[in-house]
Design a protein around this motif. Structure first.
Motif, PDB file in Angstrom:
ATOM      1  N   HIS A  75       2.205  -1.364   7.713  1.00 52.62           N
ATOM      2  CA  HIS A  75       1.077  -1.390   6.775  1.00 52.62           C
ATOM      3  C   HIS A  75      -0.107  -0.636   7.381  1.00 52.62           C
ATOM      4  CE1 HIS A  75       2.593  -4.660   4.032  1.00 52.62           C
ATOM      5  NE2 HIS A  75       3.349  -4.899   5.107  1.00 52.62           N
ATOM      6  N   PHE A  77       3.212   1.078   3.871  1.00 55.87           N
ATOM      7  CA  PHE A  77       2.441   0.463   2.797  1.00 55.87           C
ATOM      8  C   PHE A  77       0.970   0.839   2.975  1.00 55.87           C
ATOM      9  CE2 PHE A  77       6.077  -2.036   2.102  1.00 55.87           C
ATOM     10  CZ  PHE A  77       5.904  -2.943   1.059  1.00 55.87           C
ATOM     11  N   THR A 104       9.660  -3.017  -0.038  1.00 54.01           N
ATOM     12  CA  THR A 104       9.106  -4.320  -0.365  1.00 54.01           C
ATOM     13  C   THR A 104       9.411  -5.280   0.785  1.00 54.01           C
ATOM     14  OG1 THR A 104       8.920  -5.980  -2.123  1.00 54.01           O
ATOM     15  CG2 THR A 104      11.140  -5.213  -1.603  1.00 54.01           C
ATOM     16  N   VAL A 159       0.734   0.592  -3.561  1.00 53.28           N
ATOM     17  CA  VAL A 159       1.251  -0.767  -3.657  1.00 53.28           C
ATOM     18  C   VAL A 159       1.112  -1.269  -5.097  1.00 53.28           C
ATOM     19  CG1 VAL A 159       0.938  -3.142  -2.866  1.00 53.28           C
ATOM     20  CG2 VAL A 159       0.778  -1.248  -1.233  1.00 53.28           C
ATOM     21  N   ARG A 169       4.706  -5.012  -3.448  1.00 53.51           N
ATOM     22  CA  ARG A 169       4.189  -5.808  -2.314  1.00 53.51           C
ATOM     23  C   ARG A 169       5.204  -6.883  -1.920  1.00 53.51           C
ATOM     24  NH1 ARG A 169      -0.528  -6.074   0.229  1.00 53.51           N
ATOM     25  NH2 ARG A 169      -0.368  -7.305   2.113  1.00 53.51           N
TER      26      ARG A 169
END
Length: 439
Positions: A80, A137, A232, A164, A205
């Motif tokens: 992320h 992400f 995901t 996202v 997400r």
């Protein structure tokens, strides 16, 4: 036209096949070539030659790194970008951690300035940790995805990412809607998917933050646009699994939620995959989807221990991921060391060969990119990372005591981190050098 030719002298390590769970001395697929020249022309690997019998000519730019270790750049299959803001945050499990730390941090990336600065910091940090490819992400904000993909493109990186998707169970400012999410996704796909070395990922997400309608929209785009990835989370935490069962009572399991929406195929990357059963593992194998094992995060948040051998025994694919900020470092070396500990807790011994394969060739194969990255084969893009075998007196002492190659590599993997990294190349261009590490 003048060709760019680069010859790097070092100890070369990569893989030609999965070493499996064999003992270190019996593992197949390990390619160990001490003191070789790796030859790179116009950003592609030409081959390798023993330093004792080959000398590059005057038309080569040479760098003599003898005594250092040269590998393909690491591939981080789940991370992320905005969560560097909350790395090393104290004291909660997954769902509380999202609400307490992650969502407030991600809200700030609605600001294009914050998103841009965050993307630049993140991408430079990846490269300074020896990671040249990542599945990332950003946030729900289009500006965050734009900044990330744009920054990777400027650096020539292989990156997989996408805006996202979250249209429920998230704070104001972090929710989209189905119509707006589809519009933004289509425009981002048009702009970035297939541009340079970028690929777009439909980025759910996790199931609780998307309505069935949004999941269906993501599945429709997956069927419509060739080569799209999907990323995901699945079955990370027991409370999360129970919540998904309440929200989707028609689904057999958490994984089945994604299957029903048409989101599972050979380009689907699902982080964690701890609380899966035999039917789930078989579904992963049948669809070709992979689990991005995130051991540092799983330990730090107390989520559980991933059953890596059982997943592979069922035919599912497993790769390695830092996760950050649920994880504790962008260093894939630290991630691999934690993967060893996770498997040791389960009574399984993870060799350095198996661990490194999962973050290089194995990850490239799982992403369908092994024709481009993940090894030092001729024709591959020269995404490379150069490492010192040891950093600091303790590691140097241990390295000096090693008698076999695996013993030495395992100690490097266990004791090393980004401080061991001397240089990183992307497509043959030196994009990071540690000060003072020049040959």
């Amino acid at each position: 036209m003048t060709r760019s030719r680069l010859a790097l002298r070092a100890d070369l390590l990569d893989f030609t096949a999965d070493p499996g769970w064999s003992a270190p001395d019996a593992a197949p697929g390990v390619r160990w070539r001490p003191d070789h020249w790796l030859l790179v022309e116009d950003g592609k690997i030409l081959g390798a030659e023993p330093a004792g019998v080959f000398t590059p000519g005057a038309d080569w730019q040479t760098e003599d790194h003898r005594g250092r270790l040269l590998l393909p750049g690491f591939i981080d299959t789940h991370v992320h970008s905005p969560q560097l803001d909350v790395i090393a945050s104290f004291g909660t499990e997954l769902l509380d951690w999202l609400n307490t730390y992650t969502f407030p941090a991600e809200l700030r990336h609605a600001d294009p300035v914050v998103a841009g600065q965050g993307a630049e910091t993140f991408l430079d940090a990846l490269l300074s940790h020896g990671t040249t490819t990542a599945v990332v992400f950003p946030t729900v904000h289009r500006t965050s995805a734009d900044a990330l993909l744009s920054g990777a493109h400027r650096r020539g990186m292989r990156l997989i990412a996408g805006k996202v998707l979250m249209d429920r169970h998230a704070p104001d400012g972090l929710r989209d809607d189905v119509v707006g999410a589809e519009r933004d996704s289509r425009e981002l796909i048009h702009q970035w998917h297939g541009t340079g070395r970028l690929s777009y990922a439909m980025t759910v997400r996790f199931a609780p933050t998307s309505t069935p309608e949004q999941l269906a929209m993501a599945g429709r785009l997956m069927r419509e646009v060739p080569g799209l990835y999907m990323q995901t989370h699945v079955a990370e935490n027991r409370a999360e699994v129970a919540w998904v069962a309440e929200l989707f009572p028609e689904a057999r399991s958490y994984l089945d939620v994604y299957h029903r929406a048409g989101l599972l195929n050979e380009r689907a990357v699902l982080a964690h995959g701890i609380w899966l059963d035999d039917a789930d593992r078989q579904l992963l194998a049948d669809t070709g989807a992979q689990i991005a094992h995130s051991p540092s995060s799983n330990l730090f948040l107390g989520s559980g221990l991933c059953a890596w051998p059982e997943l592979e025994a069922a035919g599912a694919r497993v790769t390695l991921a830092s996760d950050v900020g649920g994880g504790t470092s962008l260093s894939m070396l630290r991630t691999l060391a934690d993967a060893y500990k996770v498997q040791a807790m389960r009574g399984v011994k993870l060799t350095a060969w198996k661990a490194l394969h999962g973050a290089t060739l194995g990850a490239a194969q799982a992403l369908g990119l092994d024709h481009e990255i993940g090894s030092l084969d001729a024709g591959r893009t020269a995404d490379l990372a150069l490492w010192d075998w040891a950093h600091g007196p303790v590691a140097q002492h241990r390295d000096g005591r090693a008698r076999k190659v695996h013993e030495r590599v395992f100690a490097w993997m266990t004791l090393g981190d980004e401080r061991n990294l001397a240089a990183t190349w992307v497509a043959g261009h030196a994009i990071f050098r540690r000060p003072g590490s020049e040959p």
